[in-house]
Design a protein around this motif. Sequence first.
Motif, mmCIF file in Angstrom:
data_model
loop_
_atom_site.group_PDB
_atom_site.id
_atom_site.type_symbol
_atom_site.label_atom_id
_atom_site.label_comp_id
_atom_site.label_asym_id
_atom_site.label_seq_id
_atom_site.Cartn_x
_atom_site.Cartn_y
_atom_site.Cartn_z
ATOM 1 N N ASP A 272 16.690 1.378 -32.168
ATOM 2 C CA ASP A 272 15.775 0.430 -31.529
ATOM 3 C C ASP A 272 16.384 -0.950 -31.304
ATOM 4 O O ASP A 272 15.658 -1.958 -31.288
ATOM 5 C CB ASP A 272 14.463 0.293 -32.326
ATOM 6 N N LEU A 301 11.264 7.184 -21.037
ATOM 7 C CA LEU A 301 9.830 6.940 -20.959
ATOM 8 C C LEU A 301 9.293 7.051 -19.535
ATOM 9 O O LEU A 301 8.218 7.582 -19.310
ATOM 10 C CB LEU A 301 9.530 5.530 -21.486
ATOM 11 N N ALA A 311 18.331 4.307 -21.610
ATOM 12 C CA ALA A 311 17.463 5.153 -22.432
ATOM 13 C C ALA A 311 17.176 4.461 -23.762
ATOM 14 O O ALA A 311 18.104 4.027 -24.448
ATOM 15 C CB ALA A 311 18.108 6.517 -22.654
ATOM 16 N N ASN A 315 11.539 1.380 -26.205
ATOM 17 C CA ASN A 315 11.306 1.478 -27.657
ATOM 18 C C ASN A 315 11.861 0.251 -28.379
ATOM 19 O O ASN A 315 11.253 -0.261 -29.313
ATOM 20 C CB ASN A 315 11.942 2.752 -28.219
ATOM 21 N N ARG A 318 9.492 -2.551 -27.650
ATOM 22 C CA ARG A 318 8.262 -2.355 -28.413
ATOM 23 C C ARG A 318 8.464 -2.767 -29.877
ATOM 24 O O ARG A 318 7.586 -3.352 -30.504
ATOM 25 C CB ARG A 318 7.889 -0.871 -28.353
ATOM 26 N N HIS B 21 19.535 10.599 -26.251
ATOM 27 C CA HIS B 21 18.283 10.027 -26.757
ATOM 28 C C HIS B 21 17.191 11.087 -26.658
ATOM 29 O O HIS B 21 17.044 11.735 -25.620
ATOM 30 C CB HIS B 21 17.880 8.803 -25.941
ATOM 31 N N ARG B 272 11.295 14.958 -24.669
ATOM 32 C CA ARG B 272 11.920 14.225 -23.553
ATOM 33 C C ARG B 272 13.283 13.806 -24.042
ATOM 34 O O ARG B 272 13.456 13.409 -25.191
ATOM 35 C CB ARG B 272 11.105 12.979 -23.183
#
Lengths: 489, 294
Positions: A272, A301, A311, A315, A318, B21, B272
């Motif tokens: 993150d 997302l 990618a 996150n 957030r 990811h 995903r």
Amino acid sequence: MLKQFQSGANGTLRESSEGPLMAYHEFYRDDFCPRDHYLPMWEHIQSVGQQILAAKVKEAHLALHTEGVTFTLYAGEEGIERVWPFDILPRIITAGEWNQIEAGLKQRVRALNLFLKDIYHGQRILKDGVVPPELIYRGKDFCREIMDVDPPHDIYIHISGIDLIRDEDGRYLVLEDNLRTPSGVSYMIENRIVERRILPEFFSRYRVRRVEHFPDRLLQALRSLSPRGEGEAVIVVLTPGVFNSAYYEHSFLAREMGVELSEGRDLVCKNDKVYLKTTQGLRRVDVVYRRIDDAYLDPLLFRSDSILGVAGLINAWRAGNVALANAPGTGIADDKAVYAYVPDIIRYYLGETPILPSLPTFQMTDHQDRTYVLENMQRMVIKAVAESGGYGMLMGPSSTTGQREEFRRRIESNPRNYIAQPVIQLSRHVCYLDGELESRHLDLRPFVICGREIEVVPGGLTRVAMTKGSLVVNSSQGGGSKDTWVLAA
Amino acid sequence: MKYHIEQACRIRFAQPAREHHVQIRLTPWDDESQSLVNVVLRVEPSADPVASYDCFGNLSHHFAVLGSHRELSFSIAADVETRRENPFDFSLVPPERERAWIADSLRQAPRLWDFVLHRSALVPTLADEVSGREIPEYREGVSLIEQVQAAFGWVGCSMRYDPALEASGSDLSAPLAAGRGSAADLAHLLIALVRHWQVPARFVSGYLDAAYFDDSAQALGAISSQRLHHWVEVLIPGGGWRGFDPALELAADATYVRVAIGRDADDIRPLRQACRSDGEGPELDESLMVSRVS
């Protein structure tokens, strides 16, 4: 709304069947004498004569060419790189006019930030019935993935470019809010640099406020968002790459701010946090000034086929480990159907009367509005709500029967996707074109930076419809530009 | 009822992948109708999964393997206790007041509009998709539960449930044209109908304890606990979100374990991922085991 428009209650949009309205002229008074604040410039033009002016036009073009000030024009599949079109005669805004613009823009951005915070959290404005929930939940750019996320300082819109026009009485109106990744600020600065170089004598006659400090102000605002504090802030400009029409601007701003220009592949997320890949290893990034649309920002997302984004970026955002400017999800606030509610939004959150009025807007989801618009398409501008750059738009007066039928079909199949506005004759200004002084329509895009405080850069990008009579000023549709001078008091 | 759920997934690449990811949405819900007693997630090569809730309240985990690898695997083991023995354990609102109850809920919680207004290829506007067939309209004065249960018949006539079919494709038109569909297809069709009535409805993914239905195993056909099942939740006046399974024409009770909830199946894909790799897309091996503990 319909009633107000038909009766001309707002005093400016007198619907007429006698032909187009008379546009406000920025330069001339009604008696065709230059307005007072243009007199020194007018006298100078008269004194230097044609030859010198023509030479200065060439000099300006050469300077822009040498500096590589370009933009990409898309024609079919191909992108053509063009030198930035520039008219040497500046647009001048008096201090009094600017005060009103500045106050109006600050008020608007303050209210729109509060609106976004509310829409993505408690939704008080929907519960109170001020904005219909359908408008938000049917909006293409409502980003439900960011619900309940708190951006730094509760700010979503860090950089905006709000388009203003003037009606026939010279009153400034907001045409549209650009709150996602607005372009044009580099051209505002380059216009000023060129103008100072080729017409230094003009500047000695006026006290013009500076715009060149924009990158410094932007850098300050971006630093203020850093989760590790301003001292350690590592900032990058995230660009889709060289094929993007605004790539010049992305590289310009990165260079001027002294930060890295990076593409998605130059960044990586881990635990993150966002890192820049460097020859010395991974370097933590605190703030991303992103010039990539929401849909392409993070394939984990949003669009999974995006190769432009990073990618894991959302996150990391957030988690509060990186700041994004602008925040994701701002598109719902400049949705053209939400635009009609901005005056109510201002009143709701600030308890103030809107300083800058909006254009009357017909909602195609409203049966009465839709019927009226479909019967009067030739007198309307019809816009797709989530498009920009002049795309997805029907200019009623210059449209063909086929185009109108096509838009009628589109509106009927998806009314939420369209709004209509009456055709406003944008104000005009003199331009020096091919050795002649000619009047052309124009608008104004001032830029607003929102860091710890809201600052409106005194100037903006004046966009000019280079074709005689045209009202389309977008550079992607063949528009040009002028330097914009805001006079000190 | 208590369930133990084990789910595993192995992702294999023909060419090495990097910056891989992954976001998974496989953790059962923890709310008034079921408790998540325990959950353990393992990832190989080692990574540090981070948990977060999405906008629909689903618990997801994300993690990344940055170095070059040809294989990545993860497994999730969860213990869940379900409580809704009786799906109708609430005080009904009189039918004539149901509309007002729903309108009030929408006013107080505008987020519910997502489950009324959302249309997609999976949940289309019914009039566009179901031509030549009468669409059941909302009947004033008849309870919503009754209307939803009556709609099972209409959904079943529009497309027959085929347990052998994999989960839904990209849109609802193909199963409608074929006259048969998966549990997800039937769920999407029921959602489209309930939203046509302007009533909130949402898509649910989870597990069904097929063993519980021993006596009617014939009717269940190939349905098994070893794959994801899909059903619908409708906002029922007085009862809140209640589950309805159009595939089996049942109200969802304690034998249904809810894992993810969204507007449609696209919102809640269990996996995903994004990575950099020179090769073709990865191959997936998945396994699922749901067992009743008590």
